[in-house]
Design a protein around this motif. Structure first.
Motif, PDB file in Angstrom:
ATOM      1  N   VAL A  30      48.254  31.174  32.642  1.00  0.00           N
ATOM      2  CA  VAL A  30      47.611  31.228  33.375  1.00  0.00           C
ATOM      3  C   VAL A  30      46.586  29.889  33.587  1.00  0.00           C
ATOM      4  N   PRO A  31      45.995  29.877  34.077  1.00  0.00           N
ATOM      5  CA  PRO A  31      45.126  28.627  34.410  1.00  0.00           C
ATOM      6  C   PRO A  31      43.609  29.252  34.205  1.00  0.00           C
ATOM      7  N   LYS A  32      43.084  28.395  32.891  1.00  0.00           N
ATOM      8  CA  LYS A  32      41.540  28.757  32.973  1.00  0.00           C
ATOM      9  C   LYS A  32      41.124  28.564  34.580  1.00  0.00           C
ATOM     10  N   GLN A  33      40.343  29.797  34.696  1.00  0.00           N
ATOM     11  CA  GLN A  33      40.113  30.213  36.616  1.00  0.00           C
ATOM     12  C   GLN A  33      38.513  30.243  36.110  1.00  0.00           C
ATOM     13  N   LYS A  34      37.038  30.403  36.646  1.00  0.00           N
ATOM     14  CA  LYS A  34      36.548  30.843  37.637  1.00  0.00           C
ATOM     15  C   LYS A  34      36.717  31.888  37.716  1.00  0.00           C
ATOM     16  N   CYS A  35      36.187  33.256  37.071  1.00  0.00           N
ATOM     17  CA  CYS A  35      36.364  34.920  37.421  1.00  0.00           C
ATOM     18  C   CYS A  35      34.801  34.885  39.326  1.00  0.00           C
ATOM     19  N   THR A  36      35.450  35.352  39.261  1.00  0.00           N
ATOM     20  CA  THR A  36      34.415  35.788  40.904  1.00  0.00           C
ATOM     21  C   THR A  36      34.961  37.339  40.997  1.00  0.00           C
ATOM     22  N   PHE A  37      33.018  38.031  41.189  1.00  0.00           N
ATOM     23  CA  PHE A  37      33.122  39.250  40.933  1.00  0.00           C
ATOM     24  C   PHE A  37      32.203  39.635  42.483  1.00  0.00           C
ATOM     25  N   LYS A  38      33.696  40.279  43.097  1.00  0.00           N
ATOM     26  CA  LYS A  38      32.862  41.215  43.982  1.00  0.00           C
ATOM     27  C   LYS A  38      31.572  41.963  44.093  1.00  0.00           C
ATOM     28  N   HIS A  39      32.180  43.099  42.987  1.00  0.00           N
ATOM     29  CA  HIS A  39      30.758  43.983  42.378  1.00  0.00           C
ATOM     30  C   HIS A  39      30.820  44.171  40.849  1.00  0.00           C
ATOM     31  N   VAL A  40      29.184  44.102  40.828  1.00  0.00           N
ATOM     32  CA  VAL A  40      29.059  44.388  39.462  1.00  0.00           C
ATOM     33  C   VAL A  40      28.102  45.953  39.837  1.00  0.00           C
ATOM     34  N   VAL A  41      28.429  46.529  39.374  1.00  0.00           N
ATOM     35  CA  VAL A  41      27.654  47.958  39.288  1.00  0.00           C
ATOM     36  C   VAL A  41      27.686  48.253  37.813  1.00  0.00           C
ATOM     37  N   ALA A  42      26.328  49.101  37.461  1.00  0.00           N
ATOM     38  CA  ALA A  42      26.114  49.219  35.760  1.00  0.00           C
ATOM     39  C   ALA A  42      25.054  50.159  36.549  1.00  0.00           C
ATOM     40  N   GLU A  43      24.939  50.917  35.584  1.00  0.00           N
ATOM     41  CA  GLU A  43      24.618  52.495  35.105  1.00  0.00           C
ATOM     42  C   GLU A  43      23.983  52.886  33.808  1.00  0.00           C
ATOM     43  N   ALA A  44      23.435  52.943  32.869  1.00  0.00           N
ATOM     44  CA  ALA A  44      23.196  53.293  31.813  1.00  0.00           C
ATOM     45  C   ALA A  44      24.032  52.253  31.005  1.00  0.00           C
ATOM     46  N   ASP A  45      24.728  52.667  30.055  1.00  0.00           N
ATOM     47  CA  ASP A  45      25.580  52.158  29.281  1.00  0.00           C
ATOM     48  C   ASP A  45      27.145  51.591  29.828  1.00  0.00           C
ATOM     49  N   THR A  46      26.924  52.042  30.856  1.00  0.00           N
ATOM     50  CA  THR A  46      28.282  51.537  31.819  1.00  0.00           C
ATOM     51  C   THR A  46      28.342  50.472  32.999  1.00  0.00           C
ATOM     52  N   VAL A  47      29.418  49.552  32.269  1.00  0.00           N
ATOM     53  CA  VAL A  47      29.393  48.698  34.178  1.00  0.00           C
ATOM     54  C   VAL A  47      30.806  48.734  34.566  1.00  0.00           C
ATOM     55  N   ILE A  48      30.768  48.245  35.732  1.00  0.00           N
ATOM     56  CA  ILE A  48      31.717  48.430  36.387  1.00  0.00           C
ATOM     57  C   ILE A  48      32.036  46.995  37.125  1.00  0.00           C
ATOM     58  N   LEU A  49      32.964  46.395  36.945  1.00  0.00           N
ATOM     59  CA  LEU A  49      33.451  45.414  37.891  1.00  0.00           C
ATOM     60  C   LEU A  49      34.316  44.654  38.670  1.00  0.00           C
ATOM     61  N   HIS A  50      34.567  44.257  40.113  1.00  0.00           N
ATOM     62  CA  HIS A  50      35.038  44.208  41.461  1.00  0.00           C
ATOM     63  C   HIS A  50      35.993  43.048  41.029  1.00  0.00           C
ATOM     64  N   SER A  51      36.956  42.544  40.849  1.00  0.00           N
ATOM     65  CA  SER A  51      36.810  40.516  40.379  1.00  0.00           C
ATOM     66  C   SER A  51      38.670  40.515  40.777  1.00  0.00           C
ATOM     67  N   ARG A  52      37.998  39.299  41.129  1.00  0.00           N
ATOM     68  CA  ARG A  52      39.202  38.269  41.791  1.00  0.00           C
ATOM     69  C   ARG A  52      40.235  37.264  40.457  1.00  0.00           C
ATOM     70  N   TYR A  53      41.823  37.513  40.902  1.00  0.00           N
ATOM     71  CA  TYR A  53      42.104  37.019  39.537  1.00  0.00           C
ATOM     72  C   TYR A  53      43.789  35.798  39.464  1.00  0.00           C
ATOM     73  N   GLU A  54      43.674  34.983  39.166  1.00  0.00           N
ATOM     74  CA  GLU A  54      44.691  34.863  39.750  1.00  0.00           C
ATOM     75  C   GLU A  54      46.090  34.661  38.521  1.00  0.00           C
ATOM     76  N   MET A  55      47.190  35.565  38.316  1.00  0.00           N
ATOM     77  CA  MET A  55      47.949  35.123  37.164  1.00  0.00           C
ATOM     78  C   MET A  55      49.477  34.756  38.048  1.00  0.00           C
TER      79      MET A  55
END
Length: 125
Positions: free
Chosen positions: A61-86
């Motif tokens: 798996v190559p090193k890569q720039k992670c792309t985040f479509k959505h980053v949503v947070a509330e209190a102590d929780t963070v949700i990521l929606h990302s693209r990755y290559e494997m």
């Protein structure tokens, strides 16, 4: 900066360093010693994530720039929606992290490989 914004920065920086840069030292910097993993294929604790990163590296798996479509947070929780290559395929991930004391403390995820044949023309990202 609010705590919520700080938590977003912690999670996106950790994700890029660990999974984008494939830098195992980021695990010790960003994850709590008692990290709880809800993905049933990965062991609890930092060592489980280190083993995952080592496996990704061994599979080419190559090193890569992670792309985040959505980053949503509330209190102590963070949700990521990302693209990755494997393995030469594009994947979409939803990762949910709980932050405690400035570290990643708990994780849940769902992932989907980009299909070869699509039933619609809507973008996945």
């Amino acid at each position: 900066m609010t705590q919520t914004e700080t938590n977003k920065q912690i999670v996106t920086a950790a994700y890029q360093r660990i999974f984008g840069d494939l830098d195992i030292t980021g695990v010790d910097e960003y994850m709590s010693a008692d990290f709880i993993q809800h993905n049933p294929t990965i062991a609890d604790g930092p060592e489980g994530v280190k083993a995952l990163v080592q496996m990704l590296i061994s599979q080419g798996v190559p090193k890569q720039k992670c792309t985040f479509k959505h980053v949503v947070a509330e209190a102590d929780t963070v949700i990521l929606h990302s693209r990755y290559e494997m393995a030469g395929k594009e994947w979409r991930f939803i990762d949910i992290y709980r932050i405690a004391n400035g570290k990643l403390a708990e994780h849940w995820d769902a992932m989907m490989q980009m299909p070869d044949v699509r039933s619609n023309n809507n973008p996945m990202f």
